[in-house]
Design an enzyme around this catalytic site. Structure first.
Site, PDB file in Angstrom:
ATOM      1  N   ASN A  50       0.830  -1.210   0.000  1.00 30.35           N
ATOM      2  CA  ASN A  50       0.000   0.000   0.000  1.00 30.35           C
ATOM      3  C   ASN A  50       0.858   1.252   0.000  1.00 30.35           C
ATOM      4  OD1 ASN A  50      -2.306  -1.557   0.135  1.00 30.35           O
ATOM      5  ND2 ASN A  50      -2.711  -1.176   2.301  1.00 30.35           N
ATOM      6  N   ARG A 383     -10.232  -4.492 -14.220  1.00 34.67           N
ATOM      7  CA  ARG A 383      -9.085  -5.344 -13.868  1.00 34.67           C
ATOM      8  C   ARG A 383      -9.480  -6.801 -14.052  1.00 34.67           C
ATOM      9  NH1 ARG A 383      -5.619  -1.793 -11.078  1.00 34.67           N
ATOM     10  NH2 ARG A 383      -6.674  -0.255  -9.772  1.00 34.67           N
ATOM     11  N   ARG A 413      -4.957   1.741 -12.964  1.00 29.93           N
ATOM     12  CA  ARG A 413      -3.643   1.966 -12.344  1.00 29.93           C
ATOM     13  C   ARG A 413      -2.927   0.667 -11.973  1.00 29.93           C
ATOM     14  NH1 ARG A 413      -1.404   7.125 -11.456  1.00 29.93           N
ATOM     15  NH2 ARG A 413      -3.339   7.839 -10.528  1.00 29.93           N
ATOM     16  N   HIS A 443     -14.882   3.269 -14.970  1.00 36.12           N
ATOM     17  CA  HIS A 443     -14.690   2.506 -13.730  1.00 36.12           C
ATOM     18  C   HIS A 443     -15.929   1.681 -13.369  1.00 36.12           C
ATOM     19  CE1 HIS A 443     -14.091   2.250  -9.198  1.00 36.12           C
ATOM     20  NE2 HIS A 443     -12.947   1.789  -9.647  1.00 36.12           N
ATOM     21  N   TYR A 476     -11.759  -9.856  -1.982  1.00 34.37           N
ATOM     22  CA  TYR A 476     -12.478  -8.579  -1.917  1.00 34.37           C
ATOM     23  C   TYR A 476     -13.962  -8.867  -1.674  1.00 34.37           C
ATOM     24  CZ  TYR A 476      -8.627  -5.909  -4.124  1.00 34.37           C
ATOM     25  OH  TYR A 476      -7.438  -5.299  -4.414  1.00 34.37           O
ATOM     26  N   ARG A 572     -13.984   2.256   4.532  1.00 32.47           N
ATOM     27  CA  ARG A 572     -12.785   1.448   4.733  1.00 32.47           C
ATOM     28  C   ARG A 572     -11.517   2.289   4.788  1.00 32.47           C
ATOM     29  NH1 ARG A 572     -11.340  -1.213  -0.271  1.00 32.47           N
ATOM     30  NH2 ARG A 572      -9.666   0.281  -0.436  1.00 32.47           N
ATOM     31  N   HIS A 600     -14.852  -3.833   0.021  1.00 33.41           N
ATOM     32  CA  HIS A 600     -14.806  -3.118  -1.260  1.00 33.41           C
ATOM     33  C   HIS A 600     -16.148  -2.613  -1.783  1.00 33.41           C
ATOM     34  CE1 HIS A 600     -13.711  -2.755  -5.673  1.00 33.41           C
ATOM     35  NE2 HIS A 600     -12.719  -2.118  -5.087  1.00 33.41           N
TER      36      HIS A 600
END
EC number: 2.7.4.1
Length: 693
Positions: A50, A383, A413, A443, A476, A572, A600
């Site tokens: 992270n 992703r 990213r 997204h 997730y 979160r 998530h």
């Protein structure tokens, strides 16, 4: 002035400092002795990973504000960019020291379990022989060693790669170099596991870190030189990860992103981490050669960097030191055996991964790929898994003559390279690709298929809060709604029309779509709760988000609080809202849950006078999600699913084991009370088990 009143003076908490508080919660998991031992090591890895991404993106952004000569106070929540860089560096130094202390204590606990992580000085003769053989066979062929002492130009160090900075004091007899002090860099190979398992001795298991294995073999690497002494200390550089996309019109977007990803490895340095025991002369030599300056974060650390590698710490066959593996559950009434489309035609279904099986998403696409009545498939991809069944099903559908359209986000990213590879593969197999909208990331997570039924087109859809990725779906937590609601299917089609003709802004009656509608739609929903409170009707707002950083949205929530509307927030990560301040936010409570899985989902519940309006969404309350991305918030109309979503929110809200209170003081205190213990992620699994009964 007390700490509380000082914080309350500001309307917002700084985004970057709030994120560092989130990463401190990750570190708390590594420190928590109720977490299985190997899992604690992996949380050290998550914390470190992270932090790497934070420096590549957020620290780099603040650094650019400083270099542009701007103060940045307005966008940074009241702190100047220069002050913020200093505070970040100081906070990170403290967190790194804490993580090192936690790591040492975990290693002591591992030794009680007969697991030993040893260095090059502790090898037995048998282990030493194994290490030398391993080095010659596996490591040496992959090793890149650069003699930097007499190079005119210092080599470009790779972003986030770990290097051993080697210092050799040459003997008097040496005639190879002019200088009696010489330097080299050894790049730690990424393709070899960082933890090398050594032969066991009795019931004891041994590992050596790859860096220490290389240290043991320095004599082998530099055998042609005549030196008196040799030392090796680890260094790491983190670079700005912003993509610089050129404007050459002759290149395809795919080509531009590919080139930009390649250039990222030579972006400006933003963080330099080094072993604090390195000698001063070597450190000065390296910093001068690398052009490290005062706006970079310079962090003295321990002997080992790239602690993100602990994410892949081997299981060693020790199930007792890992979380118990639980099989994902079935969705009641929905089988993975028969036709999933037939079932969805009858009613909506909700999938909540990883408690339930992601296989339903794969099954939906595989069935659509084979069904002769299915004529088209449209899906957004952000992703994908490394080996993606989703991509395979879409290619299969195209080979079966379906009209397959994939909107793939090439600027996801750190997943750009993987997405480029999939884009090229799908394109070559006849899948139509859309590369988004200029200036907007896509997204949203949505899919719609069209099926010919009785000479009429029927639409089947799924909309998710998370990526269509089999790997992340195991760790997730995310909601996915399966529906044959024709109004929702038509509106997903409108989103795809916008991708292709984006000067036409579509209108929606059901979906809330960024960048044109989300901000005002959420404002209106909040405003309605204020009106309901004034009229004495049931009111309240419950939100589950990853991040809350948009100041205008926070102002709207403050206004609702001041009007008397009760607001519960589960956030979160970043939370720039300051809760519990009298006259500003006293009706707002915020918690954050960090546990085994990564929380998530985005879930919005508005009480709406007793008839709750509920949405699942891909959008957080951040400026980028509201104004600069294509996002979808989808209404939930099925009453059973609405009840299920409220249940799951309340289970999470009542967590008194892994919930931290987000307060004015930013101290990450665990929520503790006298009620029976509720660990929400474990309770949710039990909740879905009960549904099957």
């Amino acid at each position: 002035m007390s700490k509380t009143s000082k914080v309350a003076k500001n309307l917002y908490r700084n985004r970057e400092l709030s994120w560092l508080q989130f990463n401190a919660r990750v570190l708390q998991e590594a420190e928590d002795k109720t977490v299985p031992l190997i899992e604690r090591l992996r949380f050290i890895g998550i914390f470190s990973n992270n932090l790497d991404e934070f420096f590549k993106v957020r620290y780099a952004t603040i650094k650019r504000i400083v270099e542009a000569g701007k103060g940045g106070r307005r966008v940074l929540g009241g702190i100047s960019a220069t002050e913020l860089l200093e505070e970040i560096t100081q906070t990170v130094i403290e967190q790194q020291a804490t993580s090192l202390s936690i790591l040492n204590s975990i290693q002591e606990e591992l030794q009680k379990e007969n697991i030993y992580i040893i260095d090059e000085t502790e090898l037995s003769p048998e282990q030493d022989k194994y290490v030398l053989d391993f080095f010659i066979q596996k490591v040496s062929p992959s090793l890149v060693t650069i003699m930097i002492g007499e190079l005119e130009e210092f080599p470009k160090l790779k972003d986030s790669a770990a290097y051993l900075a080697v210092r050799m004091k040459m003997s008097k007899e040496d005639v190879t170099f002019e200088s009696k002090i010489n330097y080299a860099l050894i790049e730690i190979p990424r393709q070899i596991d960082r933890f090398v398992e050594l032969p066991t001795e009795g019931d004891k298991q041994y590992l050596i870190m790859l860096d220490n294995l290389i240290r043991r073999c320095l004599g082998n690497i530099f055998s042609i030189f005549n030196y008196e002494s040799i030392t090796a200390h680890m260094i790491k550089i983190t670079r700005d990860a912003e993509l610089d996309i050129d404007s050459d019109l002759s290149r395809s977007f795919l080509e531009k992103i590919s080139r930009s990803v390649e250039k990222r490895s030579s972006g400006d340095p933003v963080r330099f981490v080094y072993d604090k025991n390195i000698d001063k002369e070597t450190l000065e030599f390296l910093m001068n050669k690398m052009g490290i300056d005062s706006t970079d974060s310079i962090i003295p650390g321990g002997r080992y960097h790239n602690r993100r590698d602990y994410m892949k710490f081997p299981s060693l066959g020790r199930k007792d030191l890992l979380y118990e593996a639980k099989e994902p559950l079935r969705i009641p009434g929905l089988s993975l055996e028969g036709s999933i489309l037939e079932k969805i035609a009858e009613k909506d279904y909700l999938l909540y991964t990883p408690y339930q099986s992601f296989g339903y998403v794969v099954k939906f696409l595989k069935e659509a790929a084979l069904d002769p009545k299915v004529k088209s498939i449209k899906i957004t991809i952000y992703r994908l898994a490394e080996s993606s069944q989703i991509a395979g099903a879409l290619i299969n559908a195209a080979k079966n003559g379906k009209d397959v359209t994939v909107q793939i986000e090439l600027q996801a990213r750190f997943d750009e390279a993987a997405n480029i590879g999939y884009a090229e593969e799908m394109q070559s197999e006849g899948v139509k690709l859309i590369f988004g909208v200029t200036g907007l990331k896509v997204h949203c997570k949505a899919c719609v298929i069209e099926r010919l039924e009785n000479k009429k087109v029927s639409r089947y859809s799924f909309i998710s809060t998370g990526n269509f990725n089999e790997s992340t779906a195991r760790v997730y937590t995310d909601y996915t709604l399966f529906t044959s609601n024709q109004r929702i299917g038509k509106e997903i089609n409108k989103v795809f029309d916008f991708f292709q003709v984006n000067y036409q802004i579509k209108k929606y009656r059901h979906l809330i779509v960024s960048p044109h509608y989300t901000r005002n739609a959420i404002y209106n929903l909040i405003e309605k709760e204020i009106q309901n409170h004034e009229q004495g009707l049931p009111c309240g707002i419950r939100l589950k988000l990853n991040s809350l950083s948009d100041f205008k949205m926070i102002d709207k929530l403050y206004a609702a609080s001041q009007a008397g509307v009760k607001i519960k927030l589960i956030v979160r990560g970043i939370c720039c809202l300051i809760p519990g301040v009298e006259g500003m936010s006293e009706n707002i409570e915020v918690i954050s849950v960090v546990d085994k899985f990564l929380e998530h989902p985005r879930l919005f519940i508005f009480e709406n006078g007793g008839d709750p309006k509920i949405y699942i969404s891909s959008a957080d309350f951040m400026g980028r999600n509201l104004d600069n991305r294509v996002e979808i918030s989808c209404p939930v109309y099925d009453e059973d699913i609405k009840e299920e979503l409220i249940d799951t929110f309340e289970i999470c809200w009542n967590d008194n084991v892994k919930a931290r209170i987000i307060s004015q003081d930013s101290d990450n205190d665990y929520r503790r009370n006298d009620k029976p213990q509720i660990r929400s992620q474990f309770k949710l699994y039990e909740y879905y088990q009960q549904k099957l009964k």
